[in-house]
Design an enzyme around this catalytic site. Sequence first.
Site, short mmCIF file in Angstrom:
data_model
loop_
_atom_site.label_atom_id
_atom_site.label_comp_id
_atom_site.label_asym_id
_atom_site.label_seq_id
_atom_site.Cartn_x
_atom_site.Cartn_y
_atom_site.Cartn_z
N HIS A 79 41.82 33.70 52.89
CA HIS A 79 42.55 32.48 52.58
C HIS A 79 44.05 32.74 52.71
O HIS A 79 44.59 33.61 52.03
CB HIS A 79 42.25 32.00 51.15
CG HIS A 79 40.90 31.36 51.03
ND1 HIS A 79 40.54 30.58 49.96
CD2 HIS A 79 39.82 31.37 51.85
CE1 HIS A 79 39.30 30.13 50.13
NE2 HIS A 79 38.84 30.61 51.26
N TYR A 206 44.38 24.16 42.94
CA TYR A 206 44.78 24.26 41.54
C TYR A 206 45.42 22.92 41.16
O TYR A 206 46.43 22.54 41.76
CB TYR A 206 45.80 25.38 41.33
CG TYR A 206 45.22 26.77 41.43
CD1 TYR A 206 44.98 27.37 42.67
CD2 TYR A 206 44.90 27.49 40.29
CE1 TYR A 206 44.45 28.65 42.75
CE2 TYR A 206 44.38 28.78 40.36
CZ TYR A 206 44.15 29.34 41.59
OH TYR A 206 43.62 30.61 41.67
N PRO A 298 42.29 33.55 33.24
CA PRO A 298 41.76 33.58 34.61
C PRO A 298 42.60 32.85 35.67
O PRO A 298 42.34 33.01 36.85
CB PRO A 298 40.39 32.91 34.47
CG PRO A 298 40.49 32.07 33.24
CD PRO A 298 41.47 32.75 32.33
N LYS A 302 43.61 37.45 38.32
CA LYS A 302 44.19 38.80 38.37
C LYS A 302 43.31 39.89 37.74
O LYS A 302 43.54 41.08 37.97
CB LYS A 302 45.54 38.80 37.65
CG LYS A 302 46.63 38.10 38.43
CD LYS A 302 47.21 39.02 39.49
CE LYS A 302 48.03 38.31 40.52
NZ LYS A 302 47.30 38.01 41.75
N TYR A 393 50.50 35.93 43.79
CA TYR A 393 49.09 35.61 44.03
C TYR A 393 48.44 36.63 44.96
O TYR A 393 47.30 37.07 44.75
CB TYR A 393 48.97 34.20 44.60
CG TYR A 393 47.60 33.58 44.43
CD1 TYR A 393 47.32 32.73 43.36
CD2 TYR A 393 46.57 33.85 45.33
CE1 TYR A 393 46.06 32.18 43.18
CE2 TYR A 393 45.31 33.30 45.17
CZ TYR A 393 45.05 32.47 44.11
OH TYR A 393 43.81 31.92 43.94
#
Length: 399
Positions: A79, A206, A298, A302, A393
């Site tokens: 991704h 998100y 969550p 990570k 990220y």
Amino acid sequence: MTMTRTQVAIVGGGPAGLMLSHLLHRSGIECVVVDNRTVEEIRTTHRAGILERDSVRLLAETGVYETGHERVITHGDRHGGIYLRFGGGSHHIDFEELVGASVWLYPQTAVFVDVHAARTRDGGDLRYGITDTAVHDLDTDRPRVTYADLDGRAHEVTADLVVGADGSRSLCRDHVEARSRYFREYPFAWFGILCEAPRSAPELIYTRSDRGFALISQRTDTVQRMYFQCDPAEEASAWSDDRIWSELQARLSGPDGFELEEGPVIERTVLPFRSFVQTPMRSGRLLLAGDAAHTVPPTGAKGLNLALADTRVLAEVIERAIGKGDLDALDAYTDRALQRVWKAQHFSYWMTTMLHRAPGQQEHRDFDELRQLGELTSLVSSEAGATYLAEGYTGWPTA
Ligand code: PHB
């Protein structure tokens, strides 16, 4: 009583314990892994699904797979970004463009299966499905781990070092002396589902909505993973498929007409949510790795990545300590590991507070909601803001 002598006894045979034993094995260090759970229990416990760039490298480049059969690459999904959704629209954050990195959707259960297969192939001493595990004599140079097998027979493993990679309910943690524990509780949890449906978007979404956070993740072409913010006391079984879908659709809906692909819900769970760090991560001959020493909320996925990063540092200091017969080499572990841990703590906290709805007084809530929208708008309209998200990220490069 069966007695075994080894160099490193690892309590916890999840991905962290197994990866450490894999790395140590490659350096010619003997270890024994013990775990109360069965392989089947671990294999079927759903956890997060995103691997940072360096976690993928750790799997692909340390001989977990036979060369040319790197399952994380062939079966994982690369991704190059995520979507942030708020104010009725989706905004793409392009990691490739911003930091030249991507992440891989490859669930923790798949990581476990792969590293377990590698350890089995290499003749690893793995003892699952045992009971009454205990650690002893940690302040001597012969620490021991004892347990009973399912027939009630007693076993003892004596080692030079003991590693607690035994998760957030760690039994080893309580044996680390001079400890400071840092906590952050949150007034919400995640309701997680697995469902049979096609993907709703090419990458993860998100979402911040007035009804609370939601995350649309994926597993395969036909099975998807989704979460929405809920009360920690929520009963998962009280939610019918219809109720789940109408809540998720309401959180994702907007003037752009976006709709989730729906299907039967095949699993539902309420997931705990907190930040925790214990320091130091070592006392004497006992060292902690992964969730035993730190947990993150969550948001941002990570947890497993931090655990894998711990094993990389830990394998290196253990090699030096055992190779030179000098325990001082272990001194560097806590500081090196915690540098990354605190960055990830901040990152996970930041993503959480930017996207979740905090309960509280109405006037504060109104302020917070508008402030969150201000933050999200500045993030998606600023290369500097988006770059911080992309860097965190995809994971800070390994030192
Ligand atoms: C997941 O796919 O389970 C997942 C993905 C991203 C997160 C958390 C969980 O931030």
